[in-house]
Motif scaffolding. Sequence first.
Motif, mmCIF file in Angstrom:
data_model
loop_
_atom_site.group_PDB
_atom_site.id
_atom_site.type_symbol
_atom_site.label_atom_id
_atom_site.label_comp_id
_atom_site.label_asym_id
_atom_site.label_seq_id
_atom_site.Cartn_x
_atom_site.Cartn_y
_atom_site.Cartn_z
ATOM 1 N N UNK A 134 -6.918 -8.386 -0.739
ATOM 2 C CA UNK A 134 -6.320 -7.058 -0.551
ATOM 3 C C UNK A 134 -5.335 -7.080 0.617
ATOM 4 N N UNK A 135 -5.637 -7.882 1.618
ATOM 5 C CA UNK A 135 -4.726 -7.934 2.764
ATOM 6 C C UNK A 135 -3.387 -8.526 2.369
ATOM 7 N N UNK B 237 7.492 -6.700 2.369
ATOM 8 C CA UNK B 237 8.636 -7.601 2.307
ATOM 9 C C UNK B 237 9.888 -6.834 1.966
ATOM 10 N N UNK C 136 9.960 -12.366 9.232
ATOM 11 C CA UNK C 136 8.735 -12.442 8.443
ATOM 12 C C UNK C 136 7.570 -12.725 9.373
ATOM 13 N N UNK C 137 6.722 -11.724 9.512
ATOM 14 C CA UNK C 137 5.607 -11.889 10.437
ATOM 15 C C UNK C 137 4.274 -11.608 9.771
ATOM 16 N N UNK C 138 4.259 -11.716 8.462
ATOM 17 C CA UNK C 138 3.034 -11.408 7.719
ATOM 18 C C UNK C 138 2.152 -12.650 7.658
ATOM 19 N N UNK C 139 0.990 -12.539 8.234
ATOM 20 C CA UNK C 139 0.051 -13.665 8.262
ATOM 21 C C UNK C 139 -0.685 -13.700 6.942
ATOM 22 N N UNK D 266 6.944 0.846 10.284
ATOM 23 C CA UNK D 266 6.257 -0.428 10.374
ATOM 24 C C UNK D 266 6.795 -1.318 11.486
ATOM 25 N N UNK D 267 8.051 -1.177 11.805
ATOM 26 C CA UNK D 267 8.613 -2.051 12.835
ATOM 27 C C UNK D 267 8.285 -1.563 14.237
ATOM 28 N N UNK E 8 5.962 -1.689 16.313
ATOM 29 C CA UNK E 8 4.743 -2.477 16.304
ATOM 30 C C UNK E 8 4.764 -3.398 17.506
ATOM 31 N N UNK F 33 -1.752 -5.024 2.319
ATOM 32 C CA UNK F 33 -1.652 -4.686 3.739
ATOM 33 C C UNK F 33 -0.627 -5.589 4.394
ATOM 34 N N UNK F 34 -0.428 -5.378 5.653
ATOM 35 C CA UNK F 34 0.520 -6.215 6.367
ATOM 36 C C UNK F 34 1.955 -5.797 6.130
ATOM 37 N N UNK F 35 2.833 -6.713 6.405
ATOM 38 C CA UNK F 35 4.249 -6.407 6.361
ATOM 39 C C UNK F 35 4.750 -6.244 4.935
ATOM 40 N N UNK G 212 0.822 -1.212 0.000
ATOM 41 C CA UNK G 212 0.000 0.000 0.000
ATOM 42 C C UNK G 212 0.853 1.257 0.000
#
Lengths: 380, 298, 642, 248
Positions: C450-451, C459, C570-573, C555-556, C558, C455-457, C387
């Motif tokens: 979309x997530x 890379x 890597x913490x993106x679900x 972002x970090x 968090x 969205x999310x982490x 995003x």
Amino acid sequence: MRPENYRPVKHPPSHEYELYFGPNHPGIEGNYAIRVRLKGDVIIEAIADGGYLHRGFEKIMEERLWIQNVALVPRICVPDPVPMEETYSRAVEMIGGLEVPVRAQWIRVMLLEMSRICAHLFTFGGNAATIGLYTNMFWGVTMRDYFLDLFEEVTGARIYHMFITPGGVRRDLPEGFLGRLGNLLDELERRMPEFEDLFFESAVVINRASGIGIISQEQALSWGVTGPNLRACDLPIDLRRDDPYLVYPELEFDVVTVEGGDALARMMARRGEVIQSIRILRQIIARLPSIGGAIRSPLPNPLAWNLPVGEAYARTESSKGETAFYIVSDGGPRPYRVHVRGPSSMHAVQVLEKLLIGARIEDIAQIMFSLDACPPEVDR
Amino acid sequence: MMSYVADFIFMPLIAFVTGLGLVLMARRVRAKIERRVGPPVLQPIYDIVKLYAKKTQISHGIMHDLSIMMLLGGFITAEIFLPVPGFDGLAGEGDLITLIYIMMVPMLGLALGVGSCANPNGSIGISRALTAMLAYDIPFIIAVTGACMAYGTTNLIEIVQIQQAGGPASWGAATMPLLAFGGLLAVHGMMGKEPFEIYIAPAEIATGPMVEMSGKYMGALFIMQCFQLYTIGVIYTTLFLGGGENWPFFLAKVFAVVFISVAVTNVYGRFKTDTMIRWMWKWPTGIALAGLALVMAN
Amino acid sequence: MSLLLRRRFFWEEIDLMSLLDILLLVAALLASGLFVLGRGSFAGWLATVVYGLMLAVLAIAGLALDSGVAFIPSAMSFEILGRNLGWRLDGLGWFFALLTVGAAFFASWYGSGEWGRKQKRMGLQHALLALNVLAMLLLLSSGDLLSLFIGWELVSWAAFAIMTQGGGPAVAAAYRYMIYALAGAMAVFAAIMLVQNVTGGLGFADLQTAISAMSTAQVWVLFILFAAGFGVKMALMPFHLWQAPAYSETPGASSAFLNAVSARMGLFALILVLVKLTGLEALGSLAIPFTFMSAKSALMWVAAITMVVPTFIALMQTDARMLLTWHGIGQGGYMLLGVLVGTSLGTAGGLMHVFNYATYQAALFLAVTAVIHRAGTSDLDELGGLITRMPWTYVTLLMGIIGLAGLPPMNGFVSKWMIYKSLLDGGQPLLLIMAFAATLGTILSVYKLIHNIFLGQLRREHQHLKEAPVSMVLPMLILAGIGFVTGFMPGLALNITDIAQRAIGGDMLPHHLGGVTLATGSLNMLWVVGVLIGAIGAGALIFYLLGNRRYEVHQFDNYAGGHFLSADIRYHFSHEFYPGLARVIGPWYRGSIVRAEQGIGILVNVAGDLWQAVFRVAYTPLYMLLVVVLGLVFTGSWGIVP
Amino acid sequence: MSDKLPVIEDQPEICRSVDAGERSVWTRVMNRFADHCRARSLFVLHYCTGCGAIELPPTITSRFDMERVGVSPMVTPRQADILLITGYLSIKTLKRVILSYEQMQSPKYVIGFGSCTINGGMYWNSYATVKRLDQYIPADLFIAGCMPRPEAVQQVLLKLMEDIDAGKANGWQDYYNNYDRYLGNQQALFGESWHTPTDVIAEAKHYGYLADGTMGRHTDLLLKRADYALDRVPEDYPERGKNERRLP
């Protein structure tokens, strides 16, 4: 900042990710962490990450006098401090050749069992809170608080009593204490059906707790599982029965075993132990008034007290499992070496890591709480 | 024109104030069941003002901010399209189906905002929230469909009028009790109370969607909770309890609907996600389908 | 529009007949021209301009059709086997033609810029796109059953040609498609022959007379052959297996075109044959013995199953394009369901859904193609956090998914609302519940889409990505904008569907700019969207006026249980996004239809082997004997029976 | 015996620190109102940093019930107002505590719980624990004792409420204003490469809390090491493998 415990996954497969469970997480018991690697919500790998509560007990104890350490040992395990005091004192007595008067032994057993009830009530609360059943936690913790009141009456402190000293106990029981203890036990027994309805027999709890974190008998024995967790695998092993200490041989109680080895079985084992502890306490209430005598054998000047050269290993069945102290004396005023054998370090590290593999995110907290590990004791 | 202005201003305001009362009731009931005193009367207001008055406000990007606007905007819209005593201005311009879908807009907004926080706990929370939505919406939709079939209209105002014309005997709860009961169970899931509180789940995913919400973002979530309880209560009241003749009765009904949920919630633990889906697709769905069959048979 | 018609316009001066001719001629010229000139860098822009011109021609034709002209005939006709083949464009065909040319316009625009330069054989893609447009126009303007069949075959082969562009797995998928398409074409051909046998003619009117003349069994055969044959193209269950791999392996812009309109050709043919020519009453009176159902309700249930099952298959996809194509299959179910309800509201809803679907599906595919263009993958497990890097693509995808999920304020909501409402008024609560369930599944699925992409982490390897170029962003934003505008003012789209609806026959849906007003509950999107936007504005006021200024953090920064995050964690679900749901409905994905398909494949293989064995093995005399004996028996019985 | 204890007047009434925006009467009134609400709604971070956490469940549960004065536990630092340092802090925990503290939203309050946070307490000679909390993060109040009773916890929360209502609990501003000093102490303990993903200086700049003590030689060191600010991953990150514990 690269935290000391972090080992990065350099190129993880794209479908895996990491999640940090703790130390600042409501699903973790105390200040402790588990790093889990997940696929979806299934755990592939779990690594226990302790050390947040490390205070270096074994080292600090070498620098303090024998009697000073009495104040230090209960702090090893916060929810269940009495077995620590008792075990340490007994180890010192074994080296020093001290005889504990019978009345003091009875009082010690009484405190031990009260502490067991407190710890289990606390665990029930925590266990219920992991699945959102806060009512049980609120009631259970309050119930425990009434026991803490009694502790305060006897020892002057709610949590860290520092009451059991080598050679006996510090003070005799106050007037009418046993009556008040009896009343409280009545109250607890009156409340037990409420807890049963709310927690132990609740369909949701049974649904969630059964079948997760299963330990088989062989695994339990090879992983060093002790205490209620072991007895939840249907193994009737209890130090109070197998290696009796204090006046336990004179008391009637059952070794509670439950089949299954899962989280539900561990909870049920603890529930049975609470009932057995009430039974033991009732016997104590009945017999303690008839036992007279001193409550402490005379000590030399505790500030200049050199124990003879020797070593001792004393062990106790605490609410978490087998708690033991191994103490070496070189004849000086301080221990030469102290080793604490806590049950939680097995439960919270090796057992937990293995049980979590294949479990799901929602089970982590429940498995951890069902093992009833005590992080301060893990880290010491 | 003035009536529209009144609608737009007063309906969300009434919803918010009533929602504060509902939140307070939920917290008080819970406290009573847990045998304690509970929060003071103004506690919901203190919390919200405190959160808005935080001096640093952490954002995770534009979408995080936008999600808060969508959250509030969606619920304000939903309030405006609800029929309440005295204000029906726009309930005729969009019907029940519209209302149900408008209520998904704030949920989608929240989901997007939480996603843009880049926190795995939040993402898992949203995944669970959407799963829960799929679980409870199916019985709810069946109940709504059955009610619409019975009333023969999706116009909210007419639904209310039909029920009020015949008195309590013509209320949805009396004419189609099975649908009303199935709907009530679904509504309990919709409120996200235990045993269906799978997406907050503090001990599992650290409050899920709220994990990175702070300050006024969190305050917006508190406001959302007020709106949510109110909206669900009003929709259920409109469908099955005869809507509002006048404000005291109407509010009593809304509070009663929410009270049923908050009163039973505290003695349950939290289901697992799949257990919740199975339960929702078994009992409320079955009951609602039976109710639908009865409605179709008539 | 009635206001406009008071004056005389220039198209009333020129011969109306030539409008369709112009269209077909231009399309043919463009296709052939692009085959020659396609390599030039201007080819895409040229095609875009020509599509634009064709849109203008269609607009004029639309005005004409709206003014009451029944159809626009073509001068083109052939005489084959004594049958006169003719083409003419009626309102229904015009509606689909508009979507076809519109989709081609945006796809061509998208492919003309940077994206096209990166493609290996863009010239061929442009040419094949033009070929597809030509084939579809021929199909849409077919005047009788034979020309319908010719158009149908042309469309199938043109789509096959464009599908193979991707190479590798695309060819395999296209081959699979071709097998299905040929089988479908055979069914259609058989049905046409059946009609010809009964009536001796191939005109549309012949079909109508044939149905009245046929026995019930024959009508059933006709119905099943047509439904299956055309259903293959729109991927009705259980003929849906080919579509997702075939469409998702096609290169981006062409894929957007195929997704938006190609599968709708099947819907067009179904509407034409079953709704317009046969009539829903005839279908409704075609009862299935021993049940309460008729052919119409059976087809509605098929449509409903097509709506639900592919949606939940889409939910489990891990590739963005696969996810979207599976949704495409599911959305087809809504359209057919709406049309089959038969009320003016349902027909208008179904047709409007065709239009809406074309806008948001094209936008979604173009957005996903932009992501592939920049990030190199559409694997949902390997993306995340884009995003901040591709905000406009995010906006497009967001608007697209709101449309796809059918939420206000996008147009997808309006058409779905109309379909729901028509089902409710038509007394079909179970179908309505299925439609709702499919919508819920869609919401889950598109959020995952979309997530996992945006969205999310973010890379590590995507830290330095840039937004897609203007030539890509602009077309998809315009498409999303059309989606929003027709959501805000659905009357605009309903004006267009009116033309098609008039061609189908039946009652017209009275509507206004904001939606429809019915006795049993109305929808005024002007109010809904207006209030929604106003309320979001109020939300923005609350957000900006109350409380201190916002401060955007990295972002970090968090919550991670007290841990420290850094770029290499890597913490993106993303994978298995709905694990709880998967555990419940996972066992349902046994793939019975996949296995049935495989089983048929095996059966065909075994039969082929057997047949081969018959000729290979050395028992030829035995077979000869067998044949002779059978022949004797046959002739003997022949002799006996009369 | 007088029934009142003599009031100690030796310290002057601490003025409310004046925000840049707090000039008009309106903002002043609003700030008073906000302080009023802040004091009555306190969310405690659910982080059991030490053994004092054992007395928190009794404090919040039915017997003492802190919710009746508006105190409730909250899960993540984003939502919390109070960071309770419940007892001793090992060095490893202190890093998480600092991170959690920096992630909390101002105004935020720190309560040191038990003797260990004041002078090391029982663990005064432990090699693993931090002896003084307020060197690393600004603490607003301390509770003495080991372990403090629930009544003491309640009392300190009530005192904190009074302070907030009077606009006095401003430790969080001190962290912005003297960040360099706190960071120096942290660096002395954790080494020069210490930093959190939180950019305190940028936050202080954004909200106008920049003071002379915010930046200094310690923060210069920080900016050099701050990977988060540069969006890059340092090349010297250890690879996976060497010390990785593999599970069977």
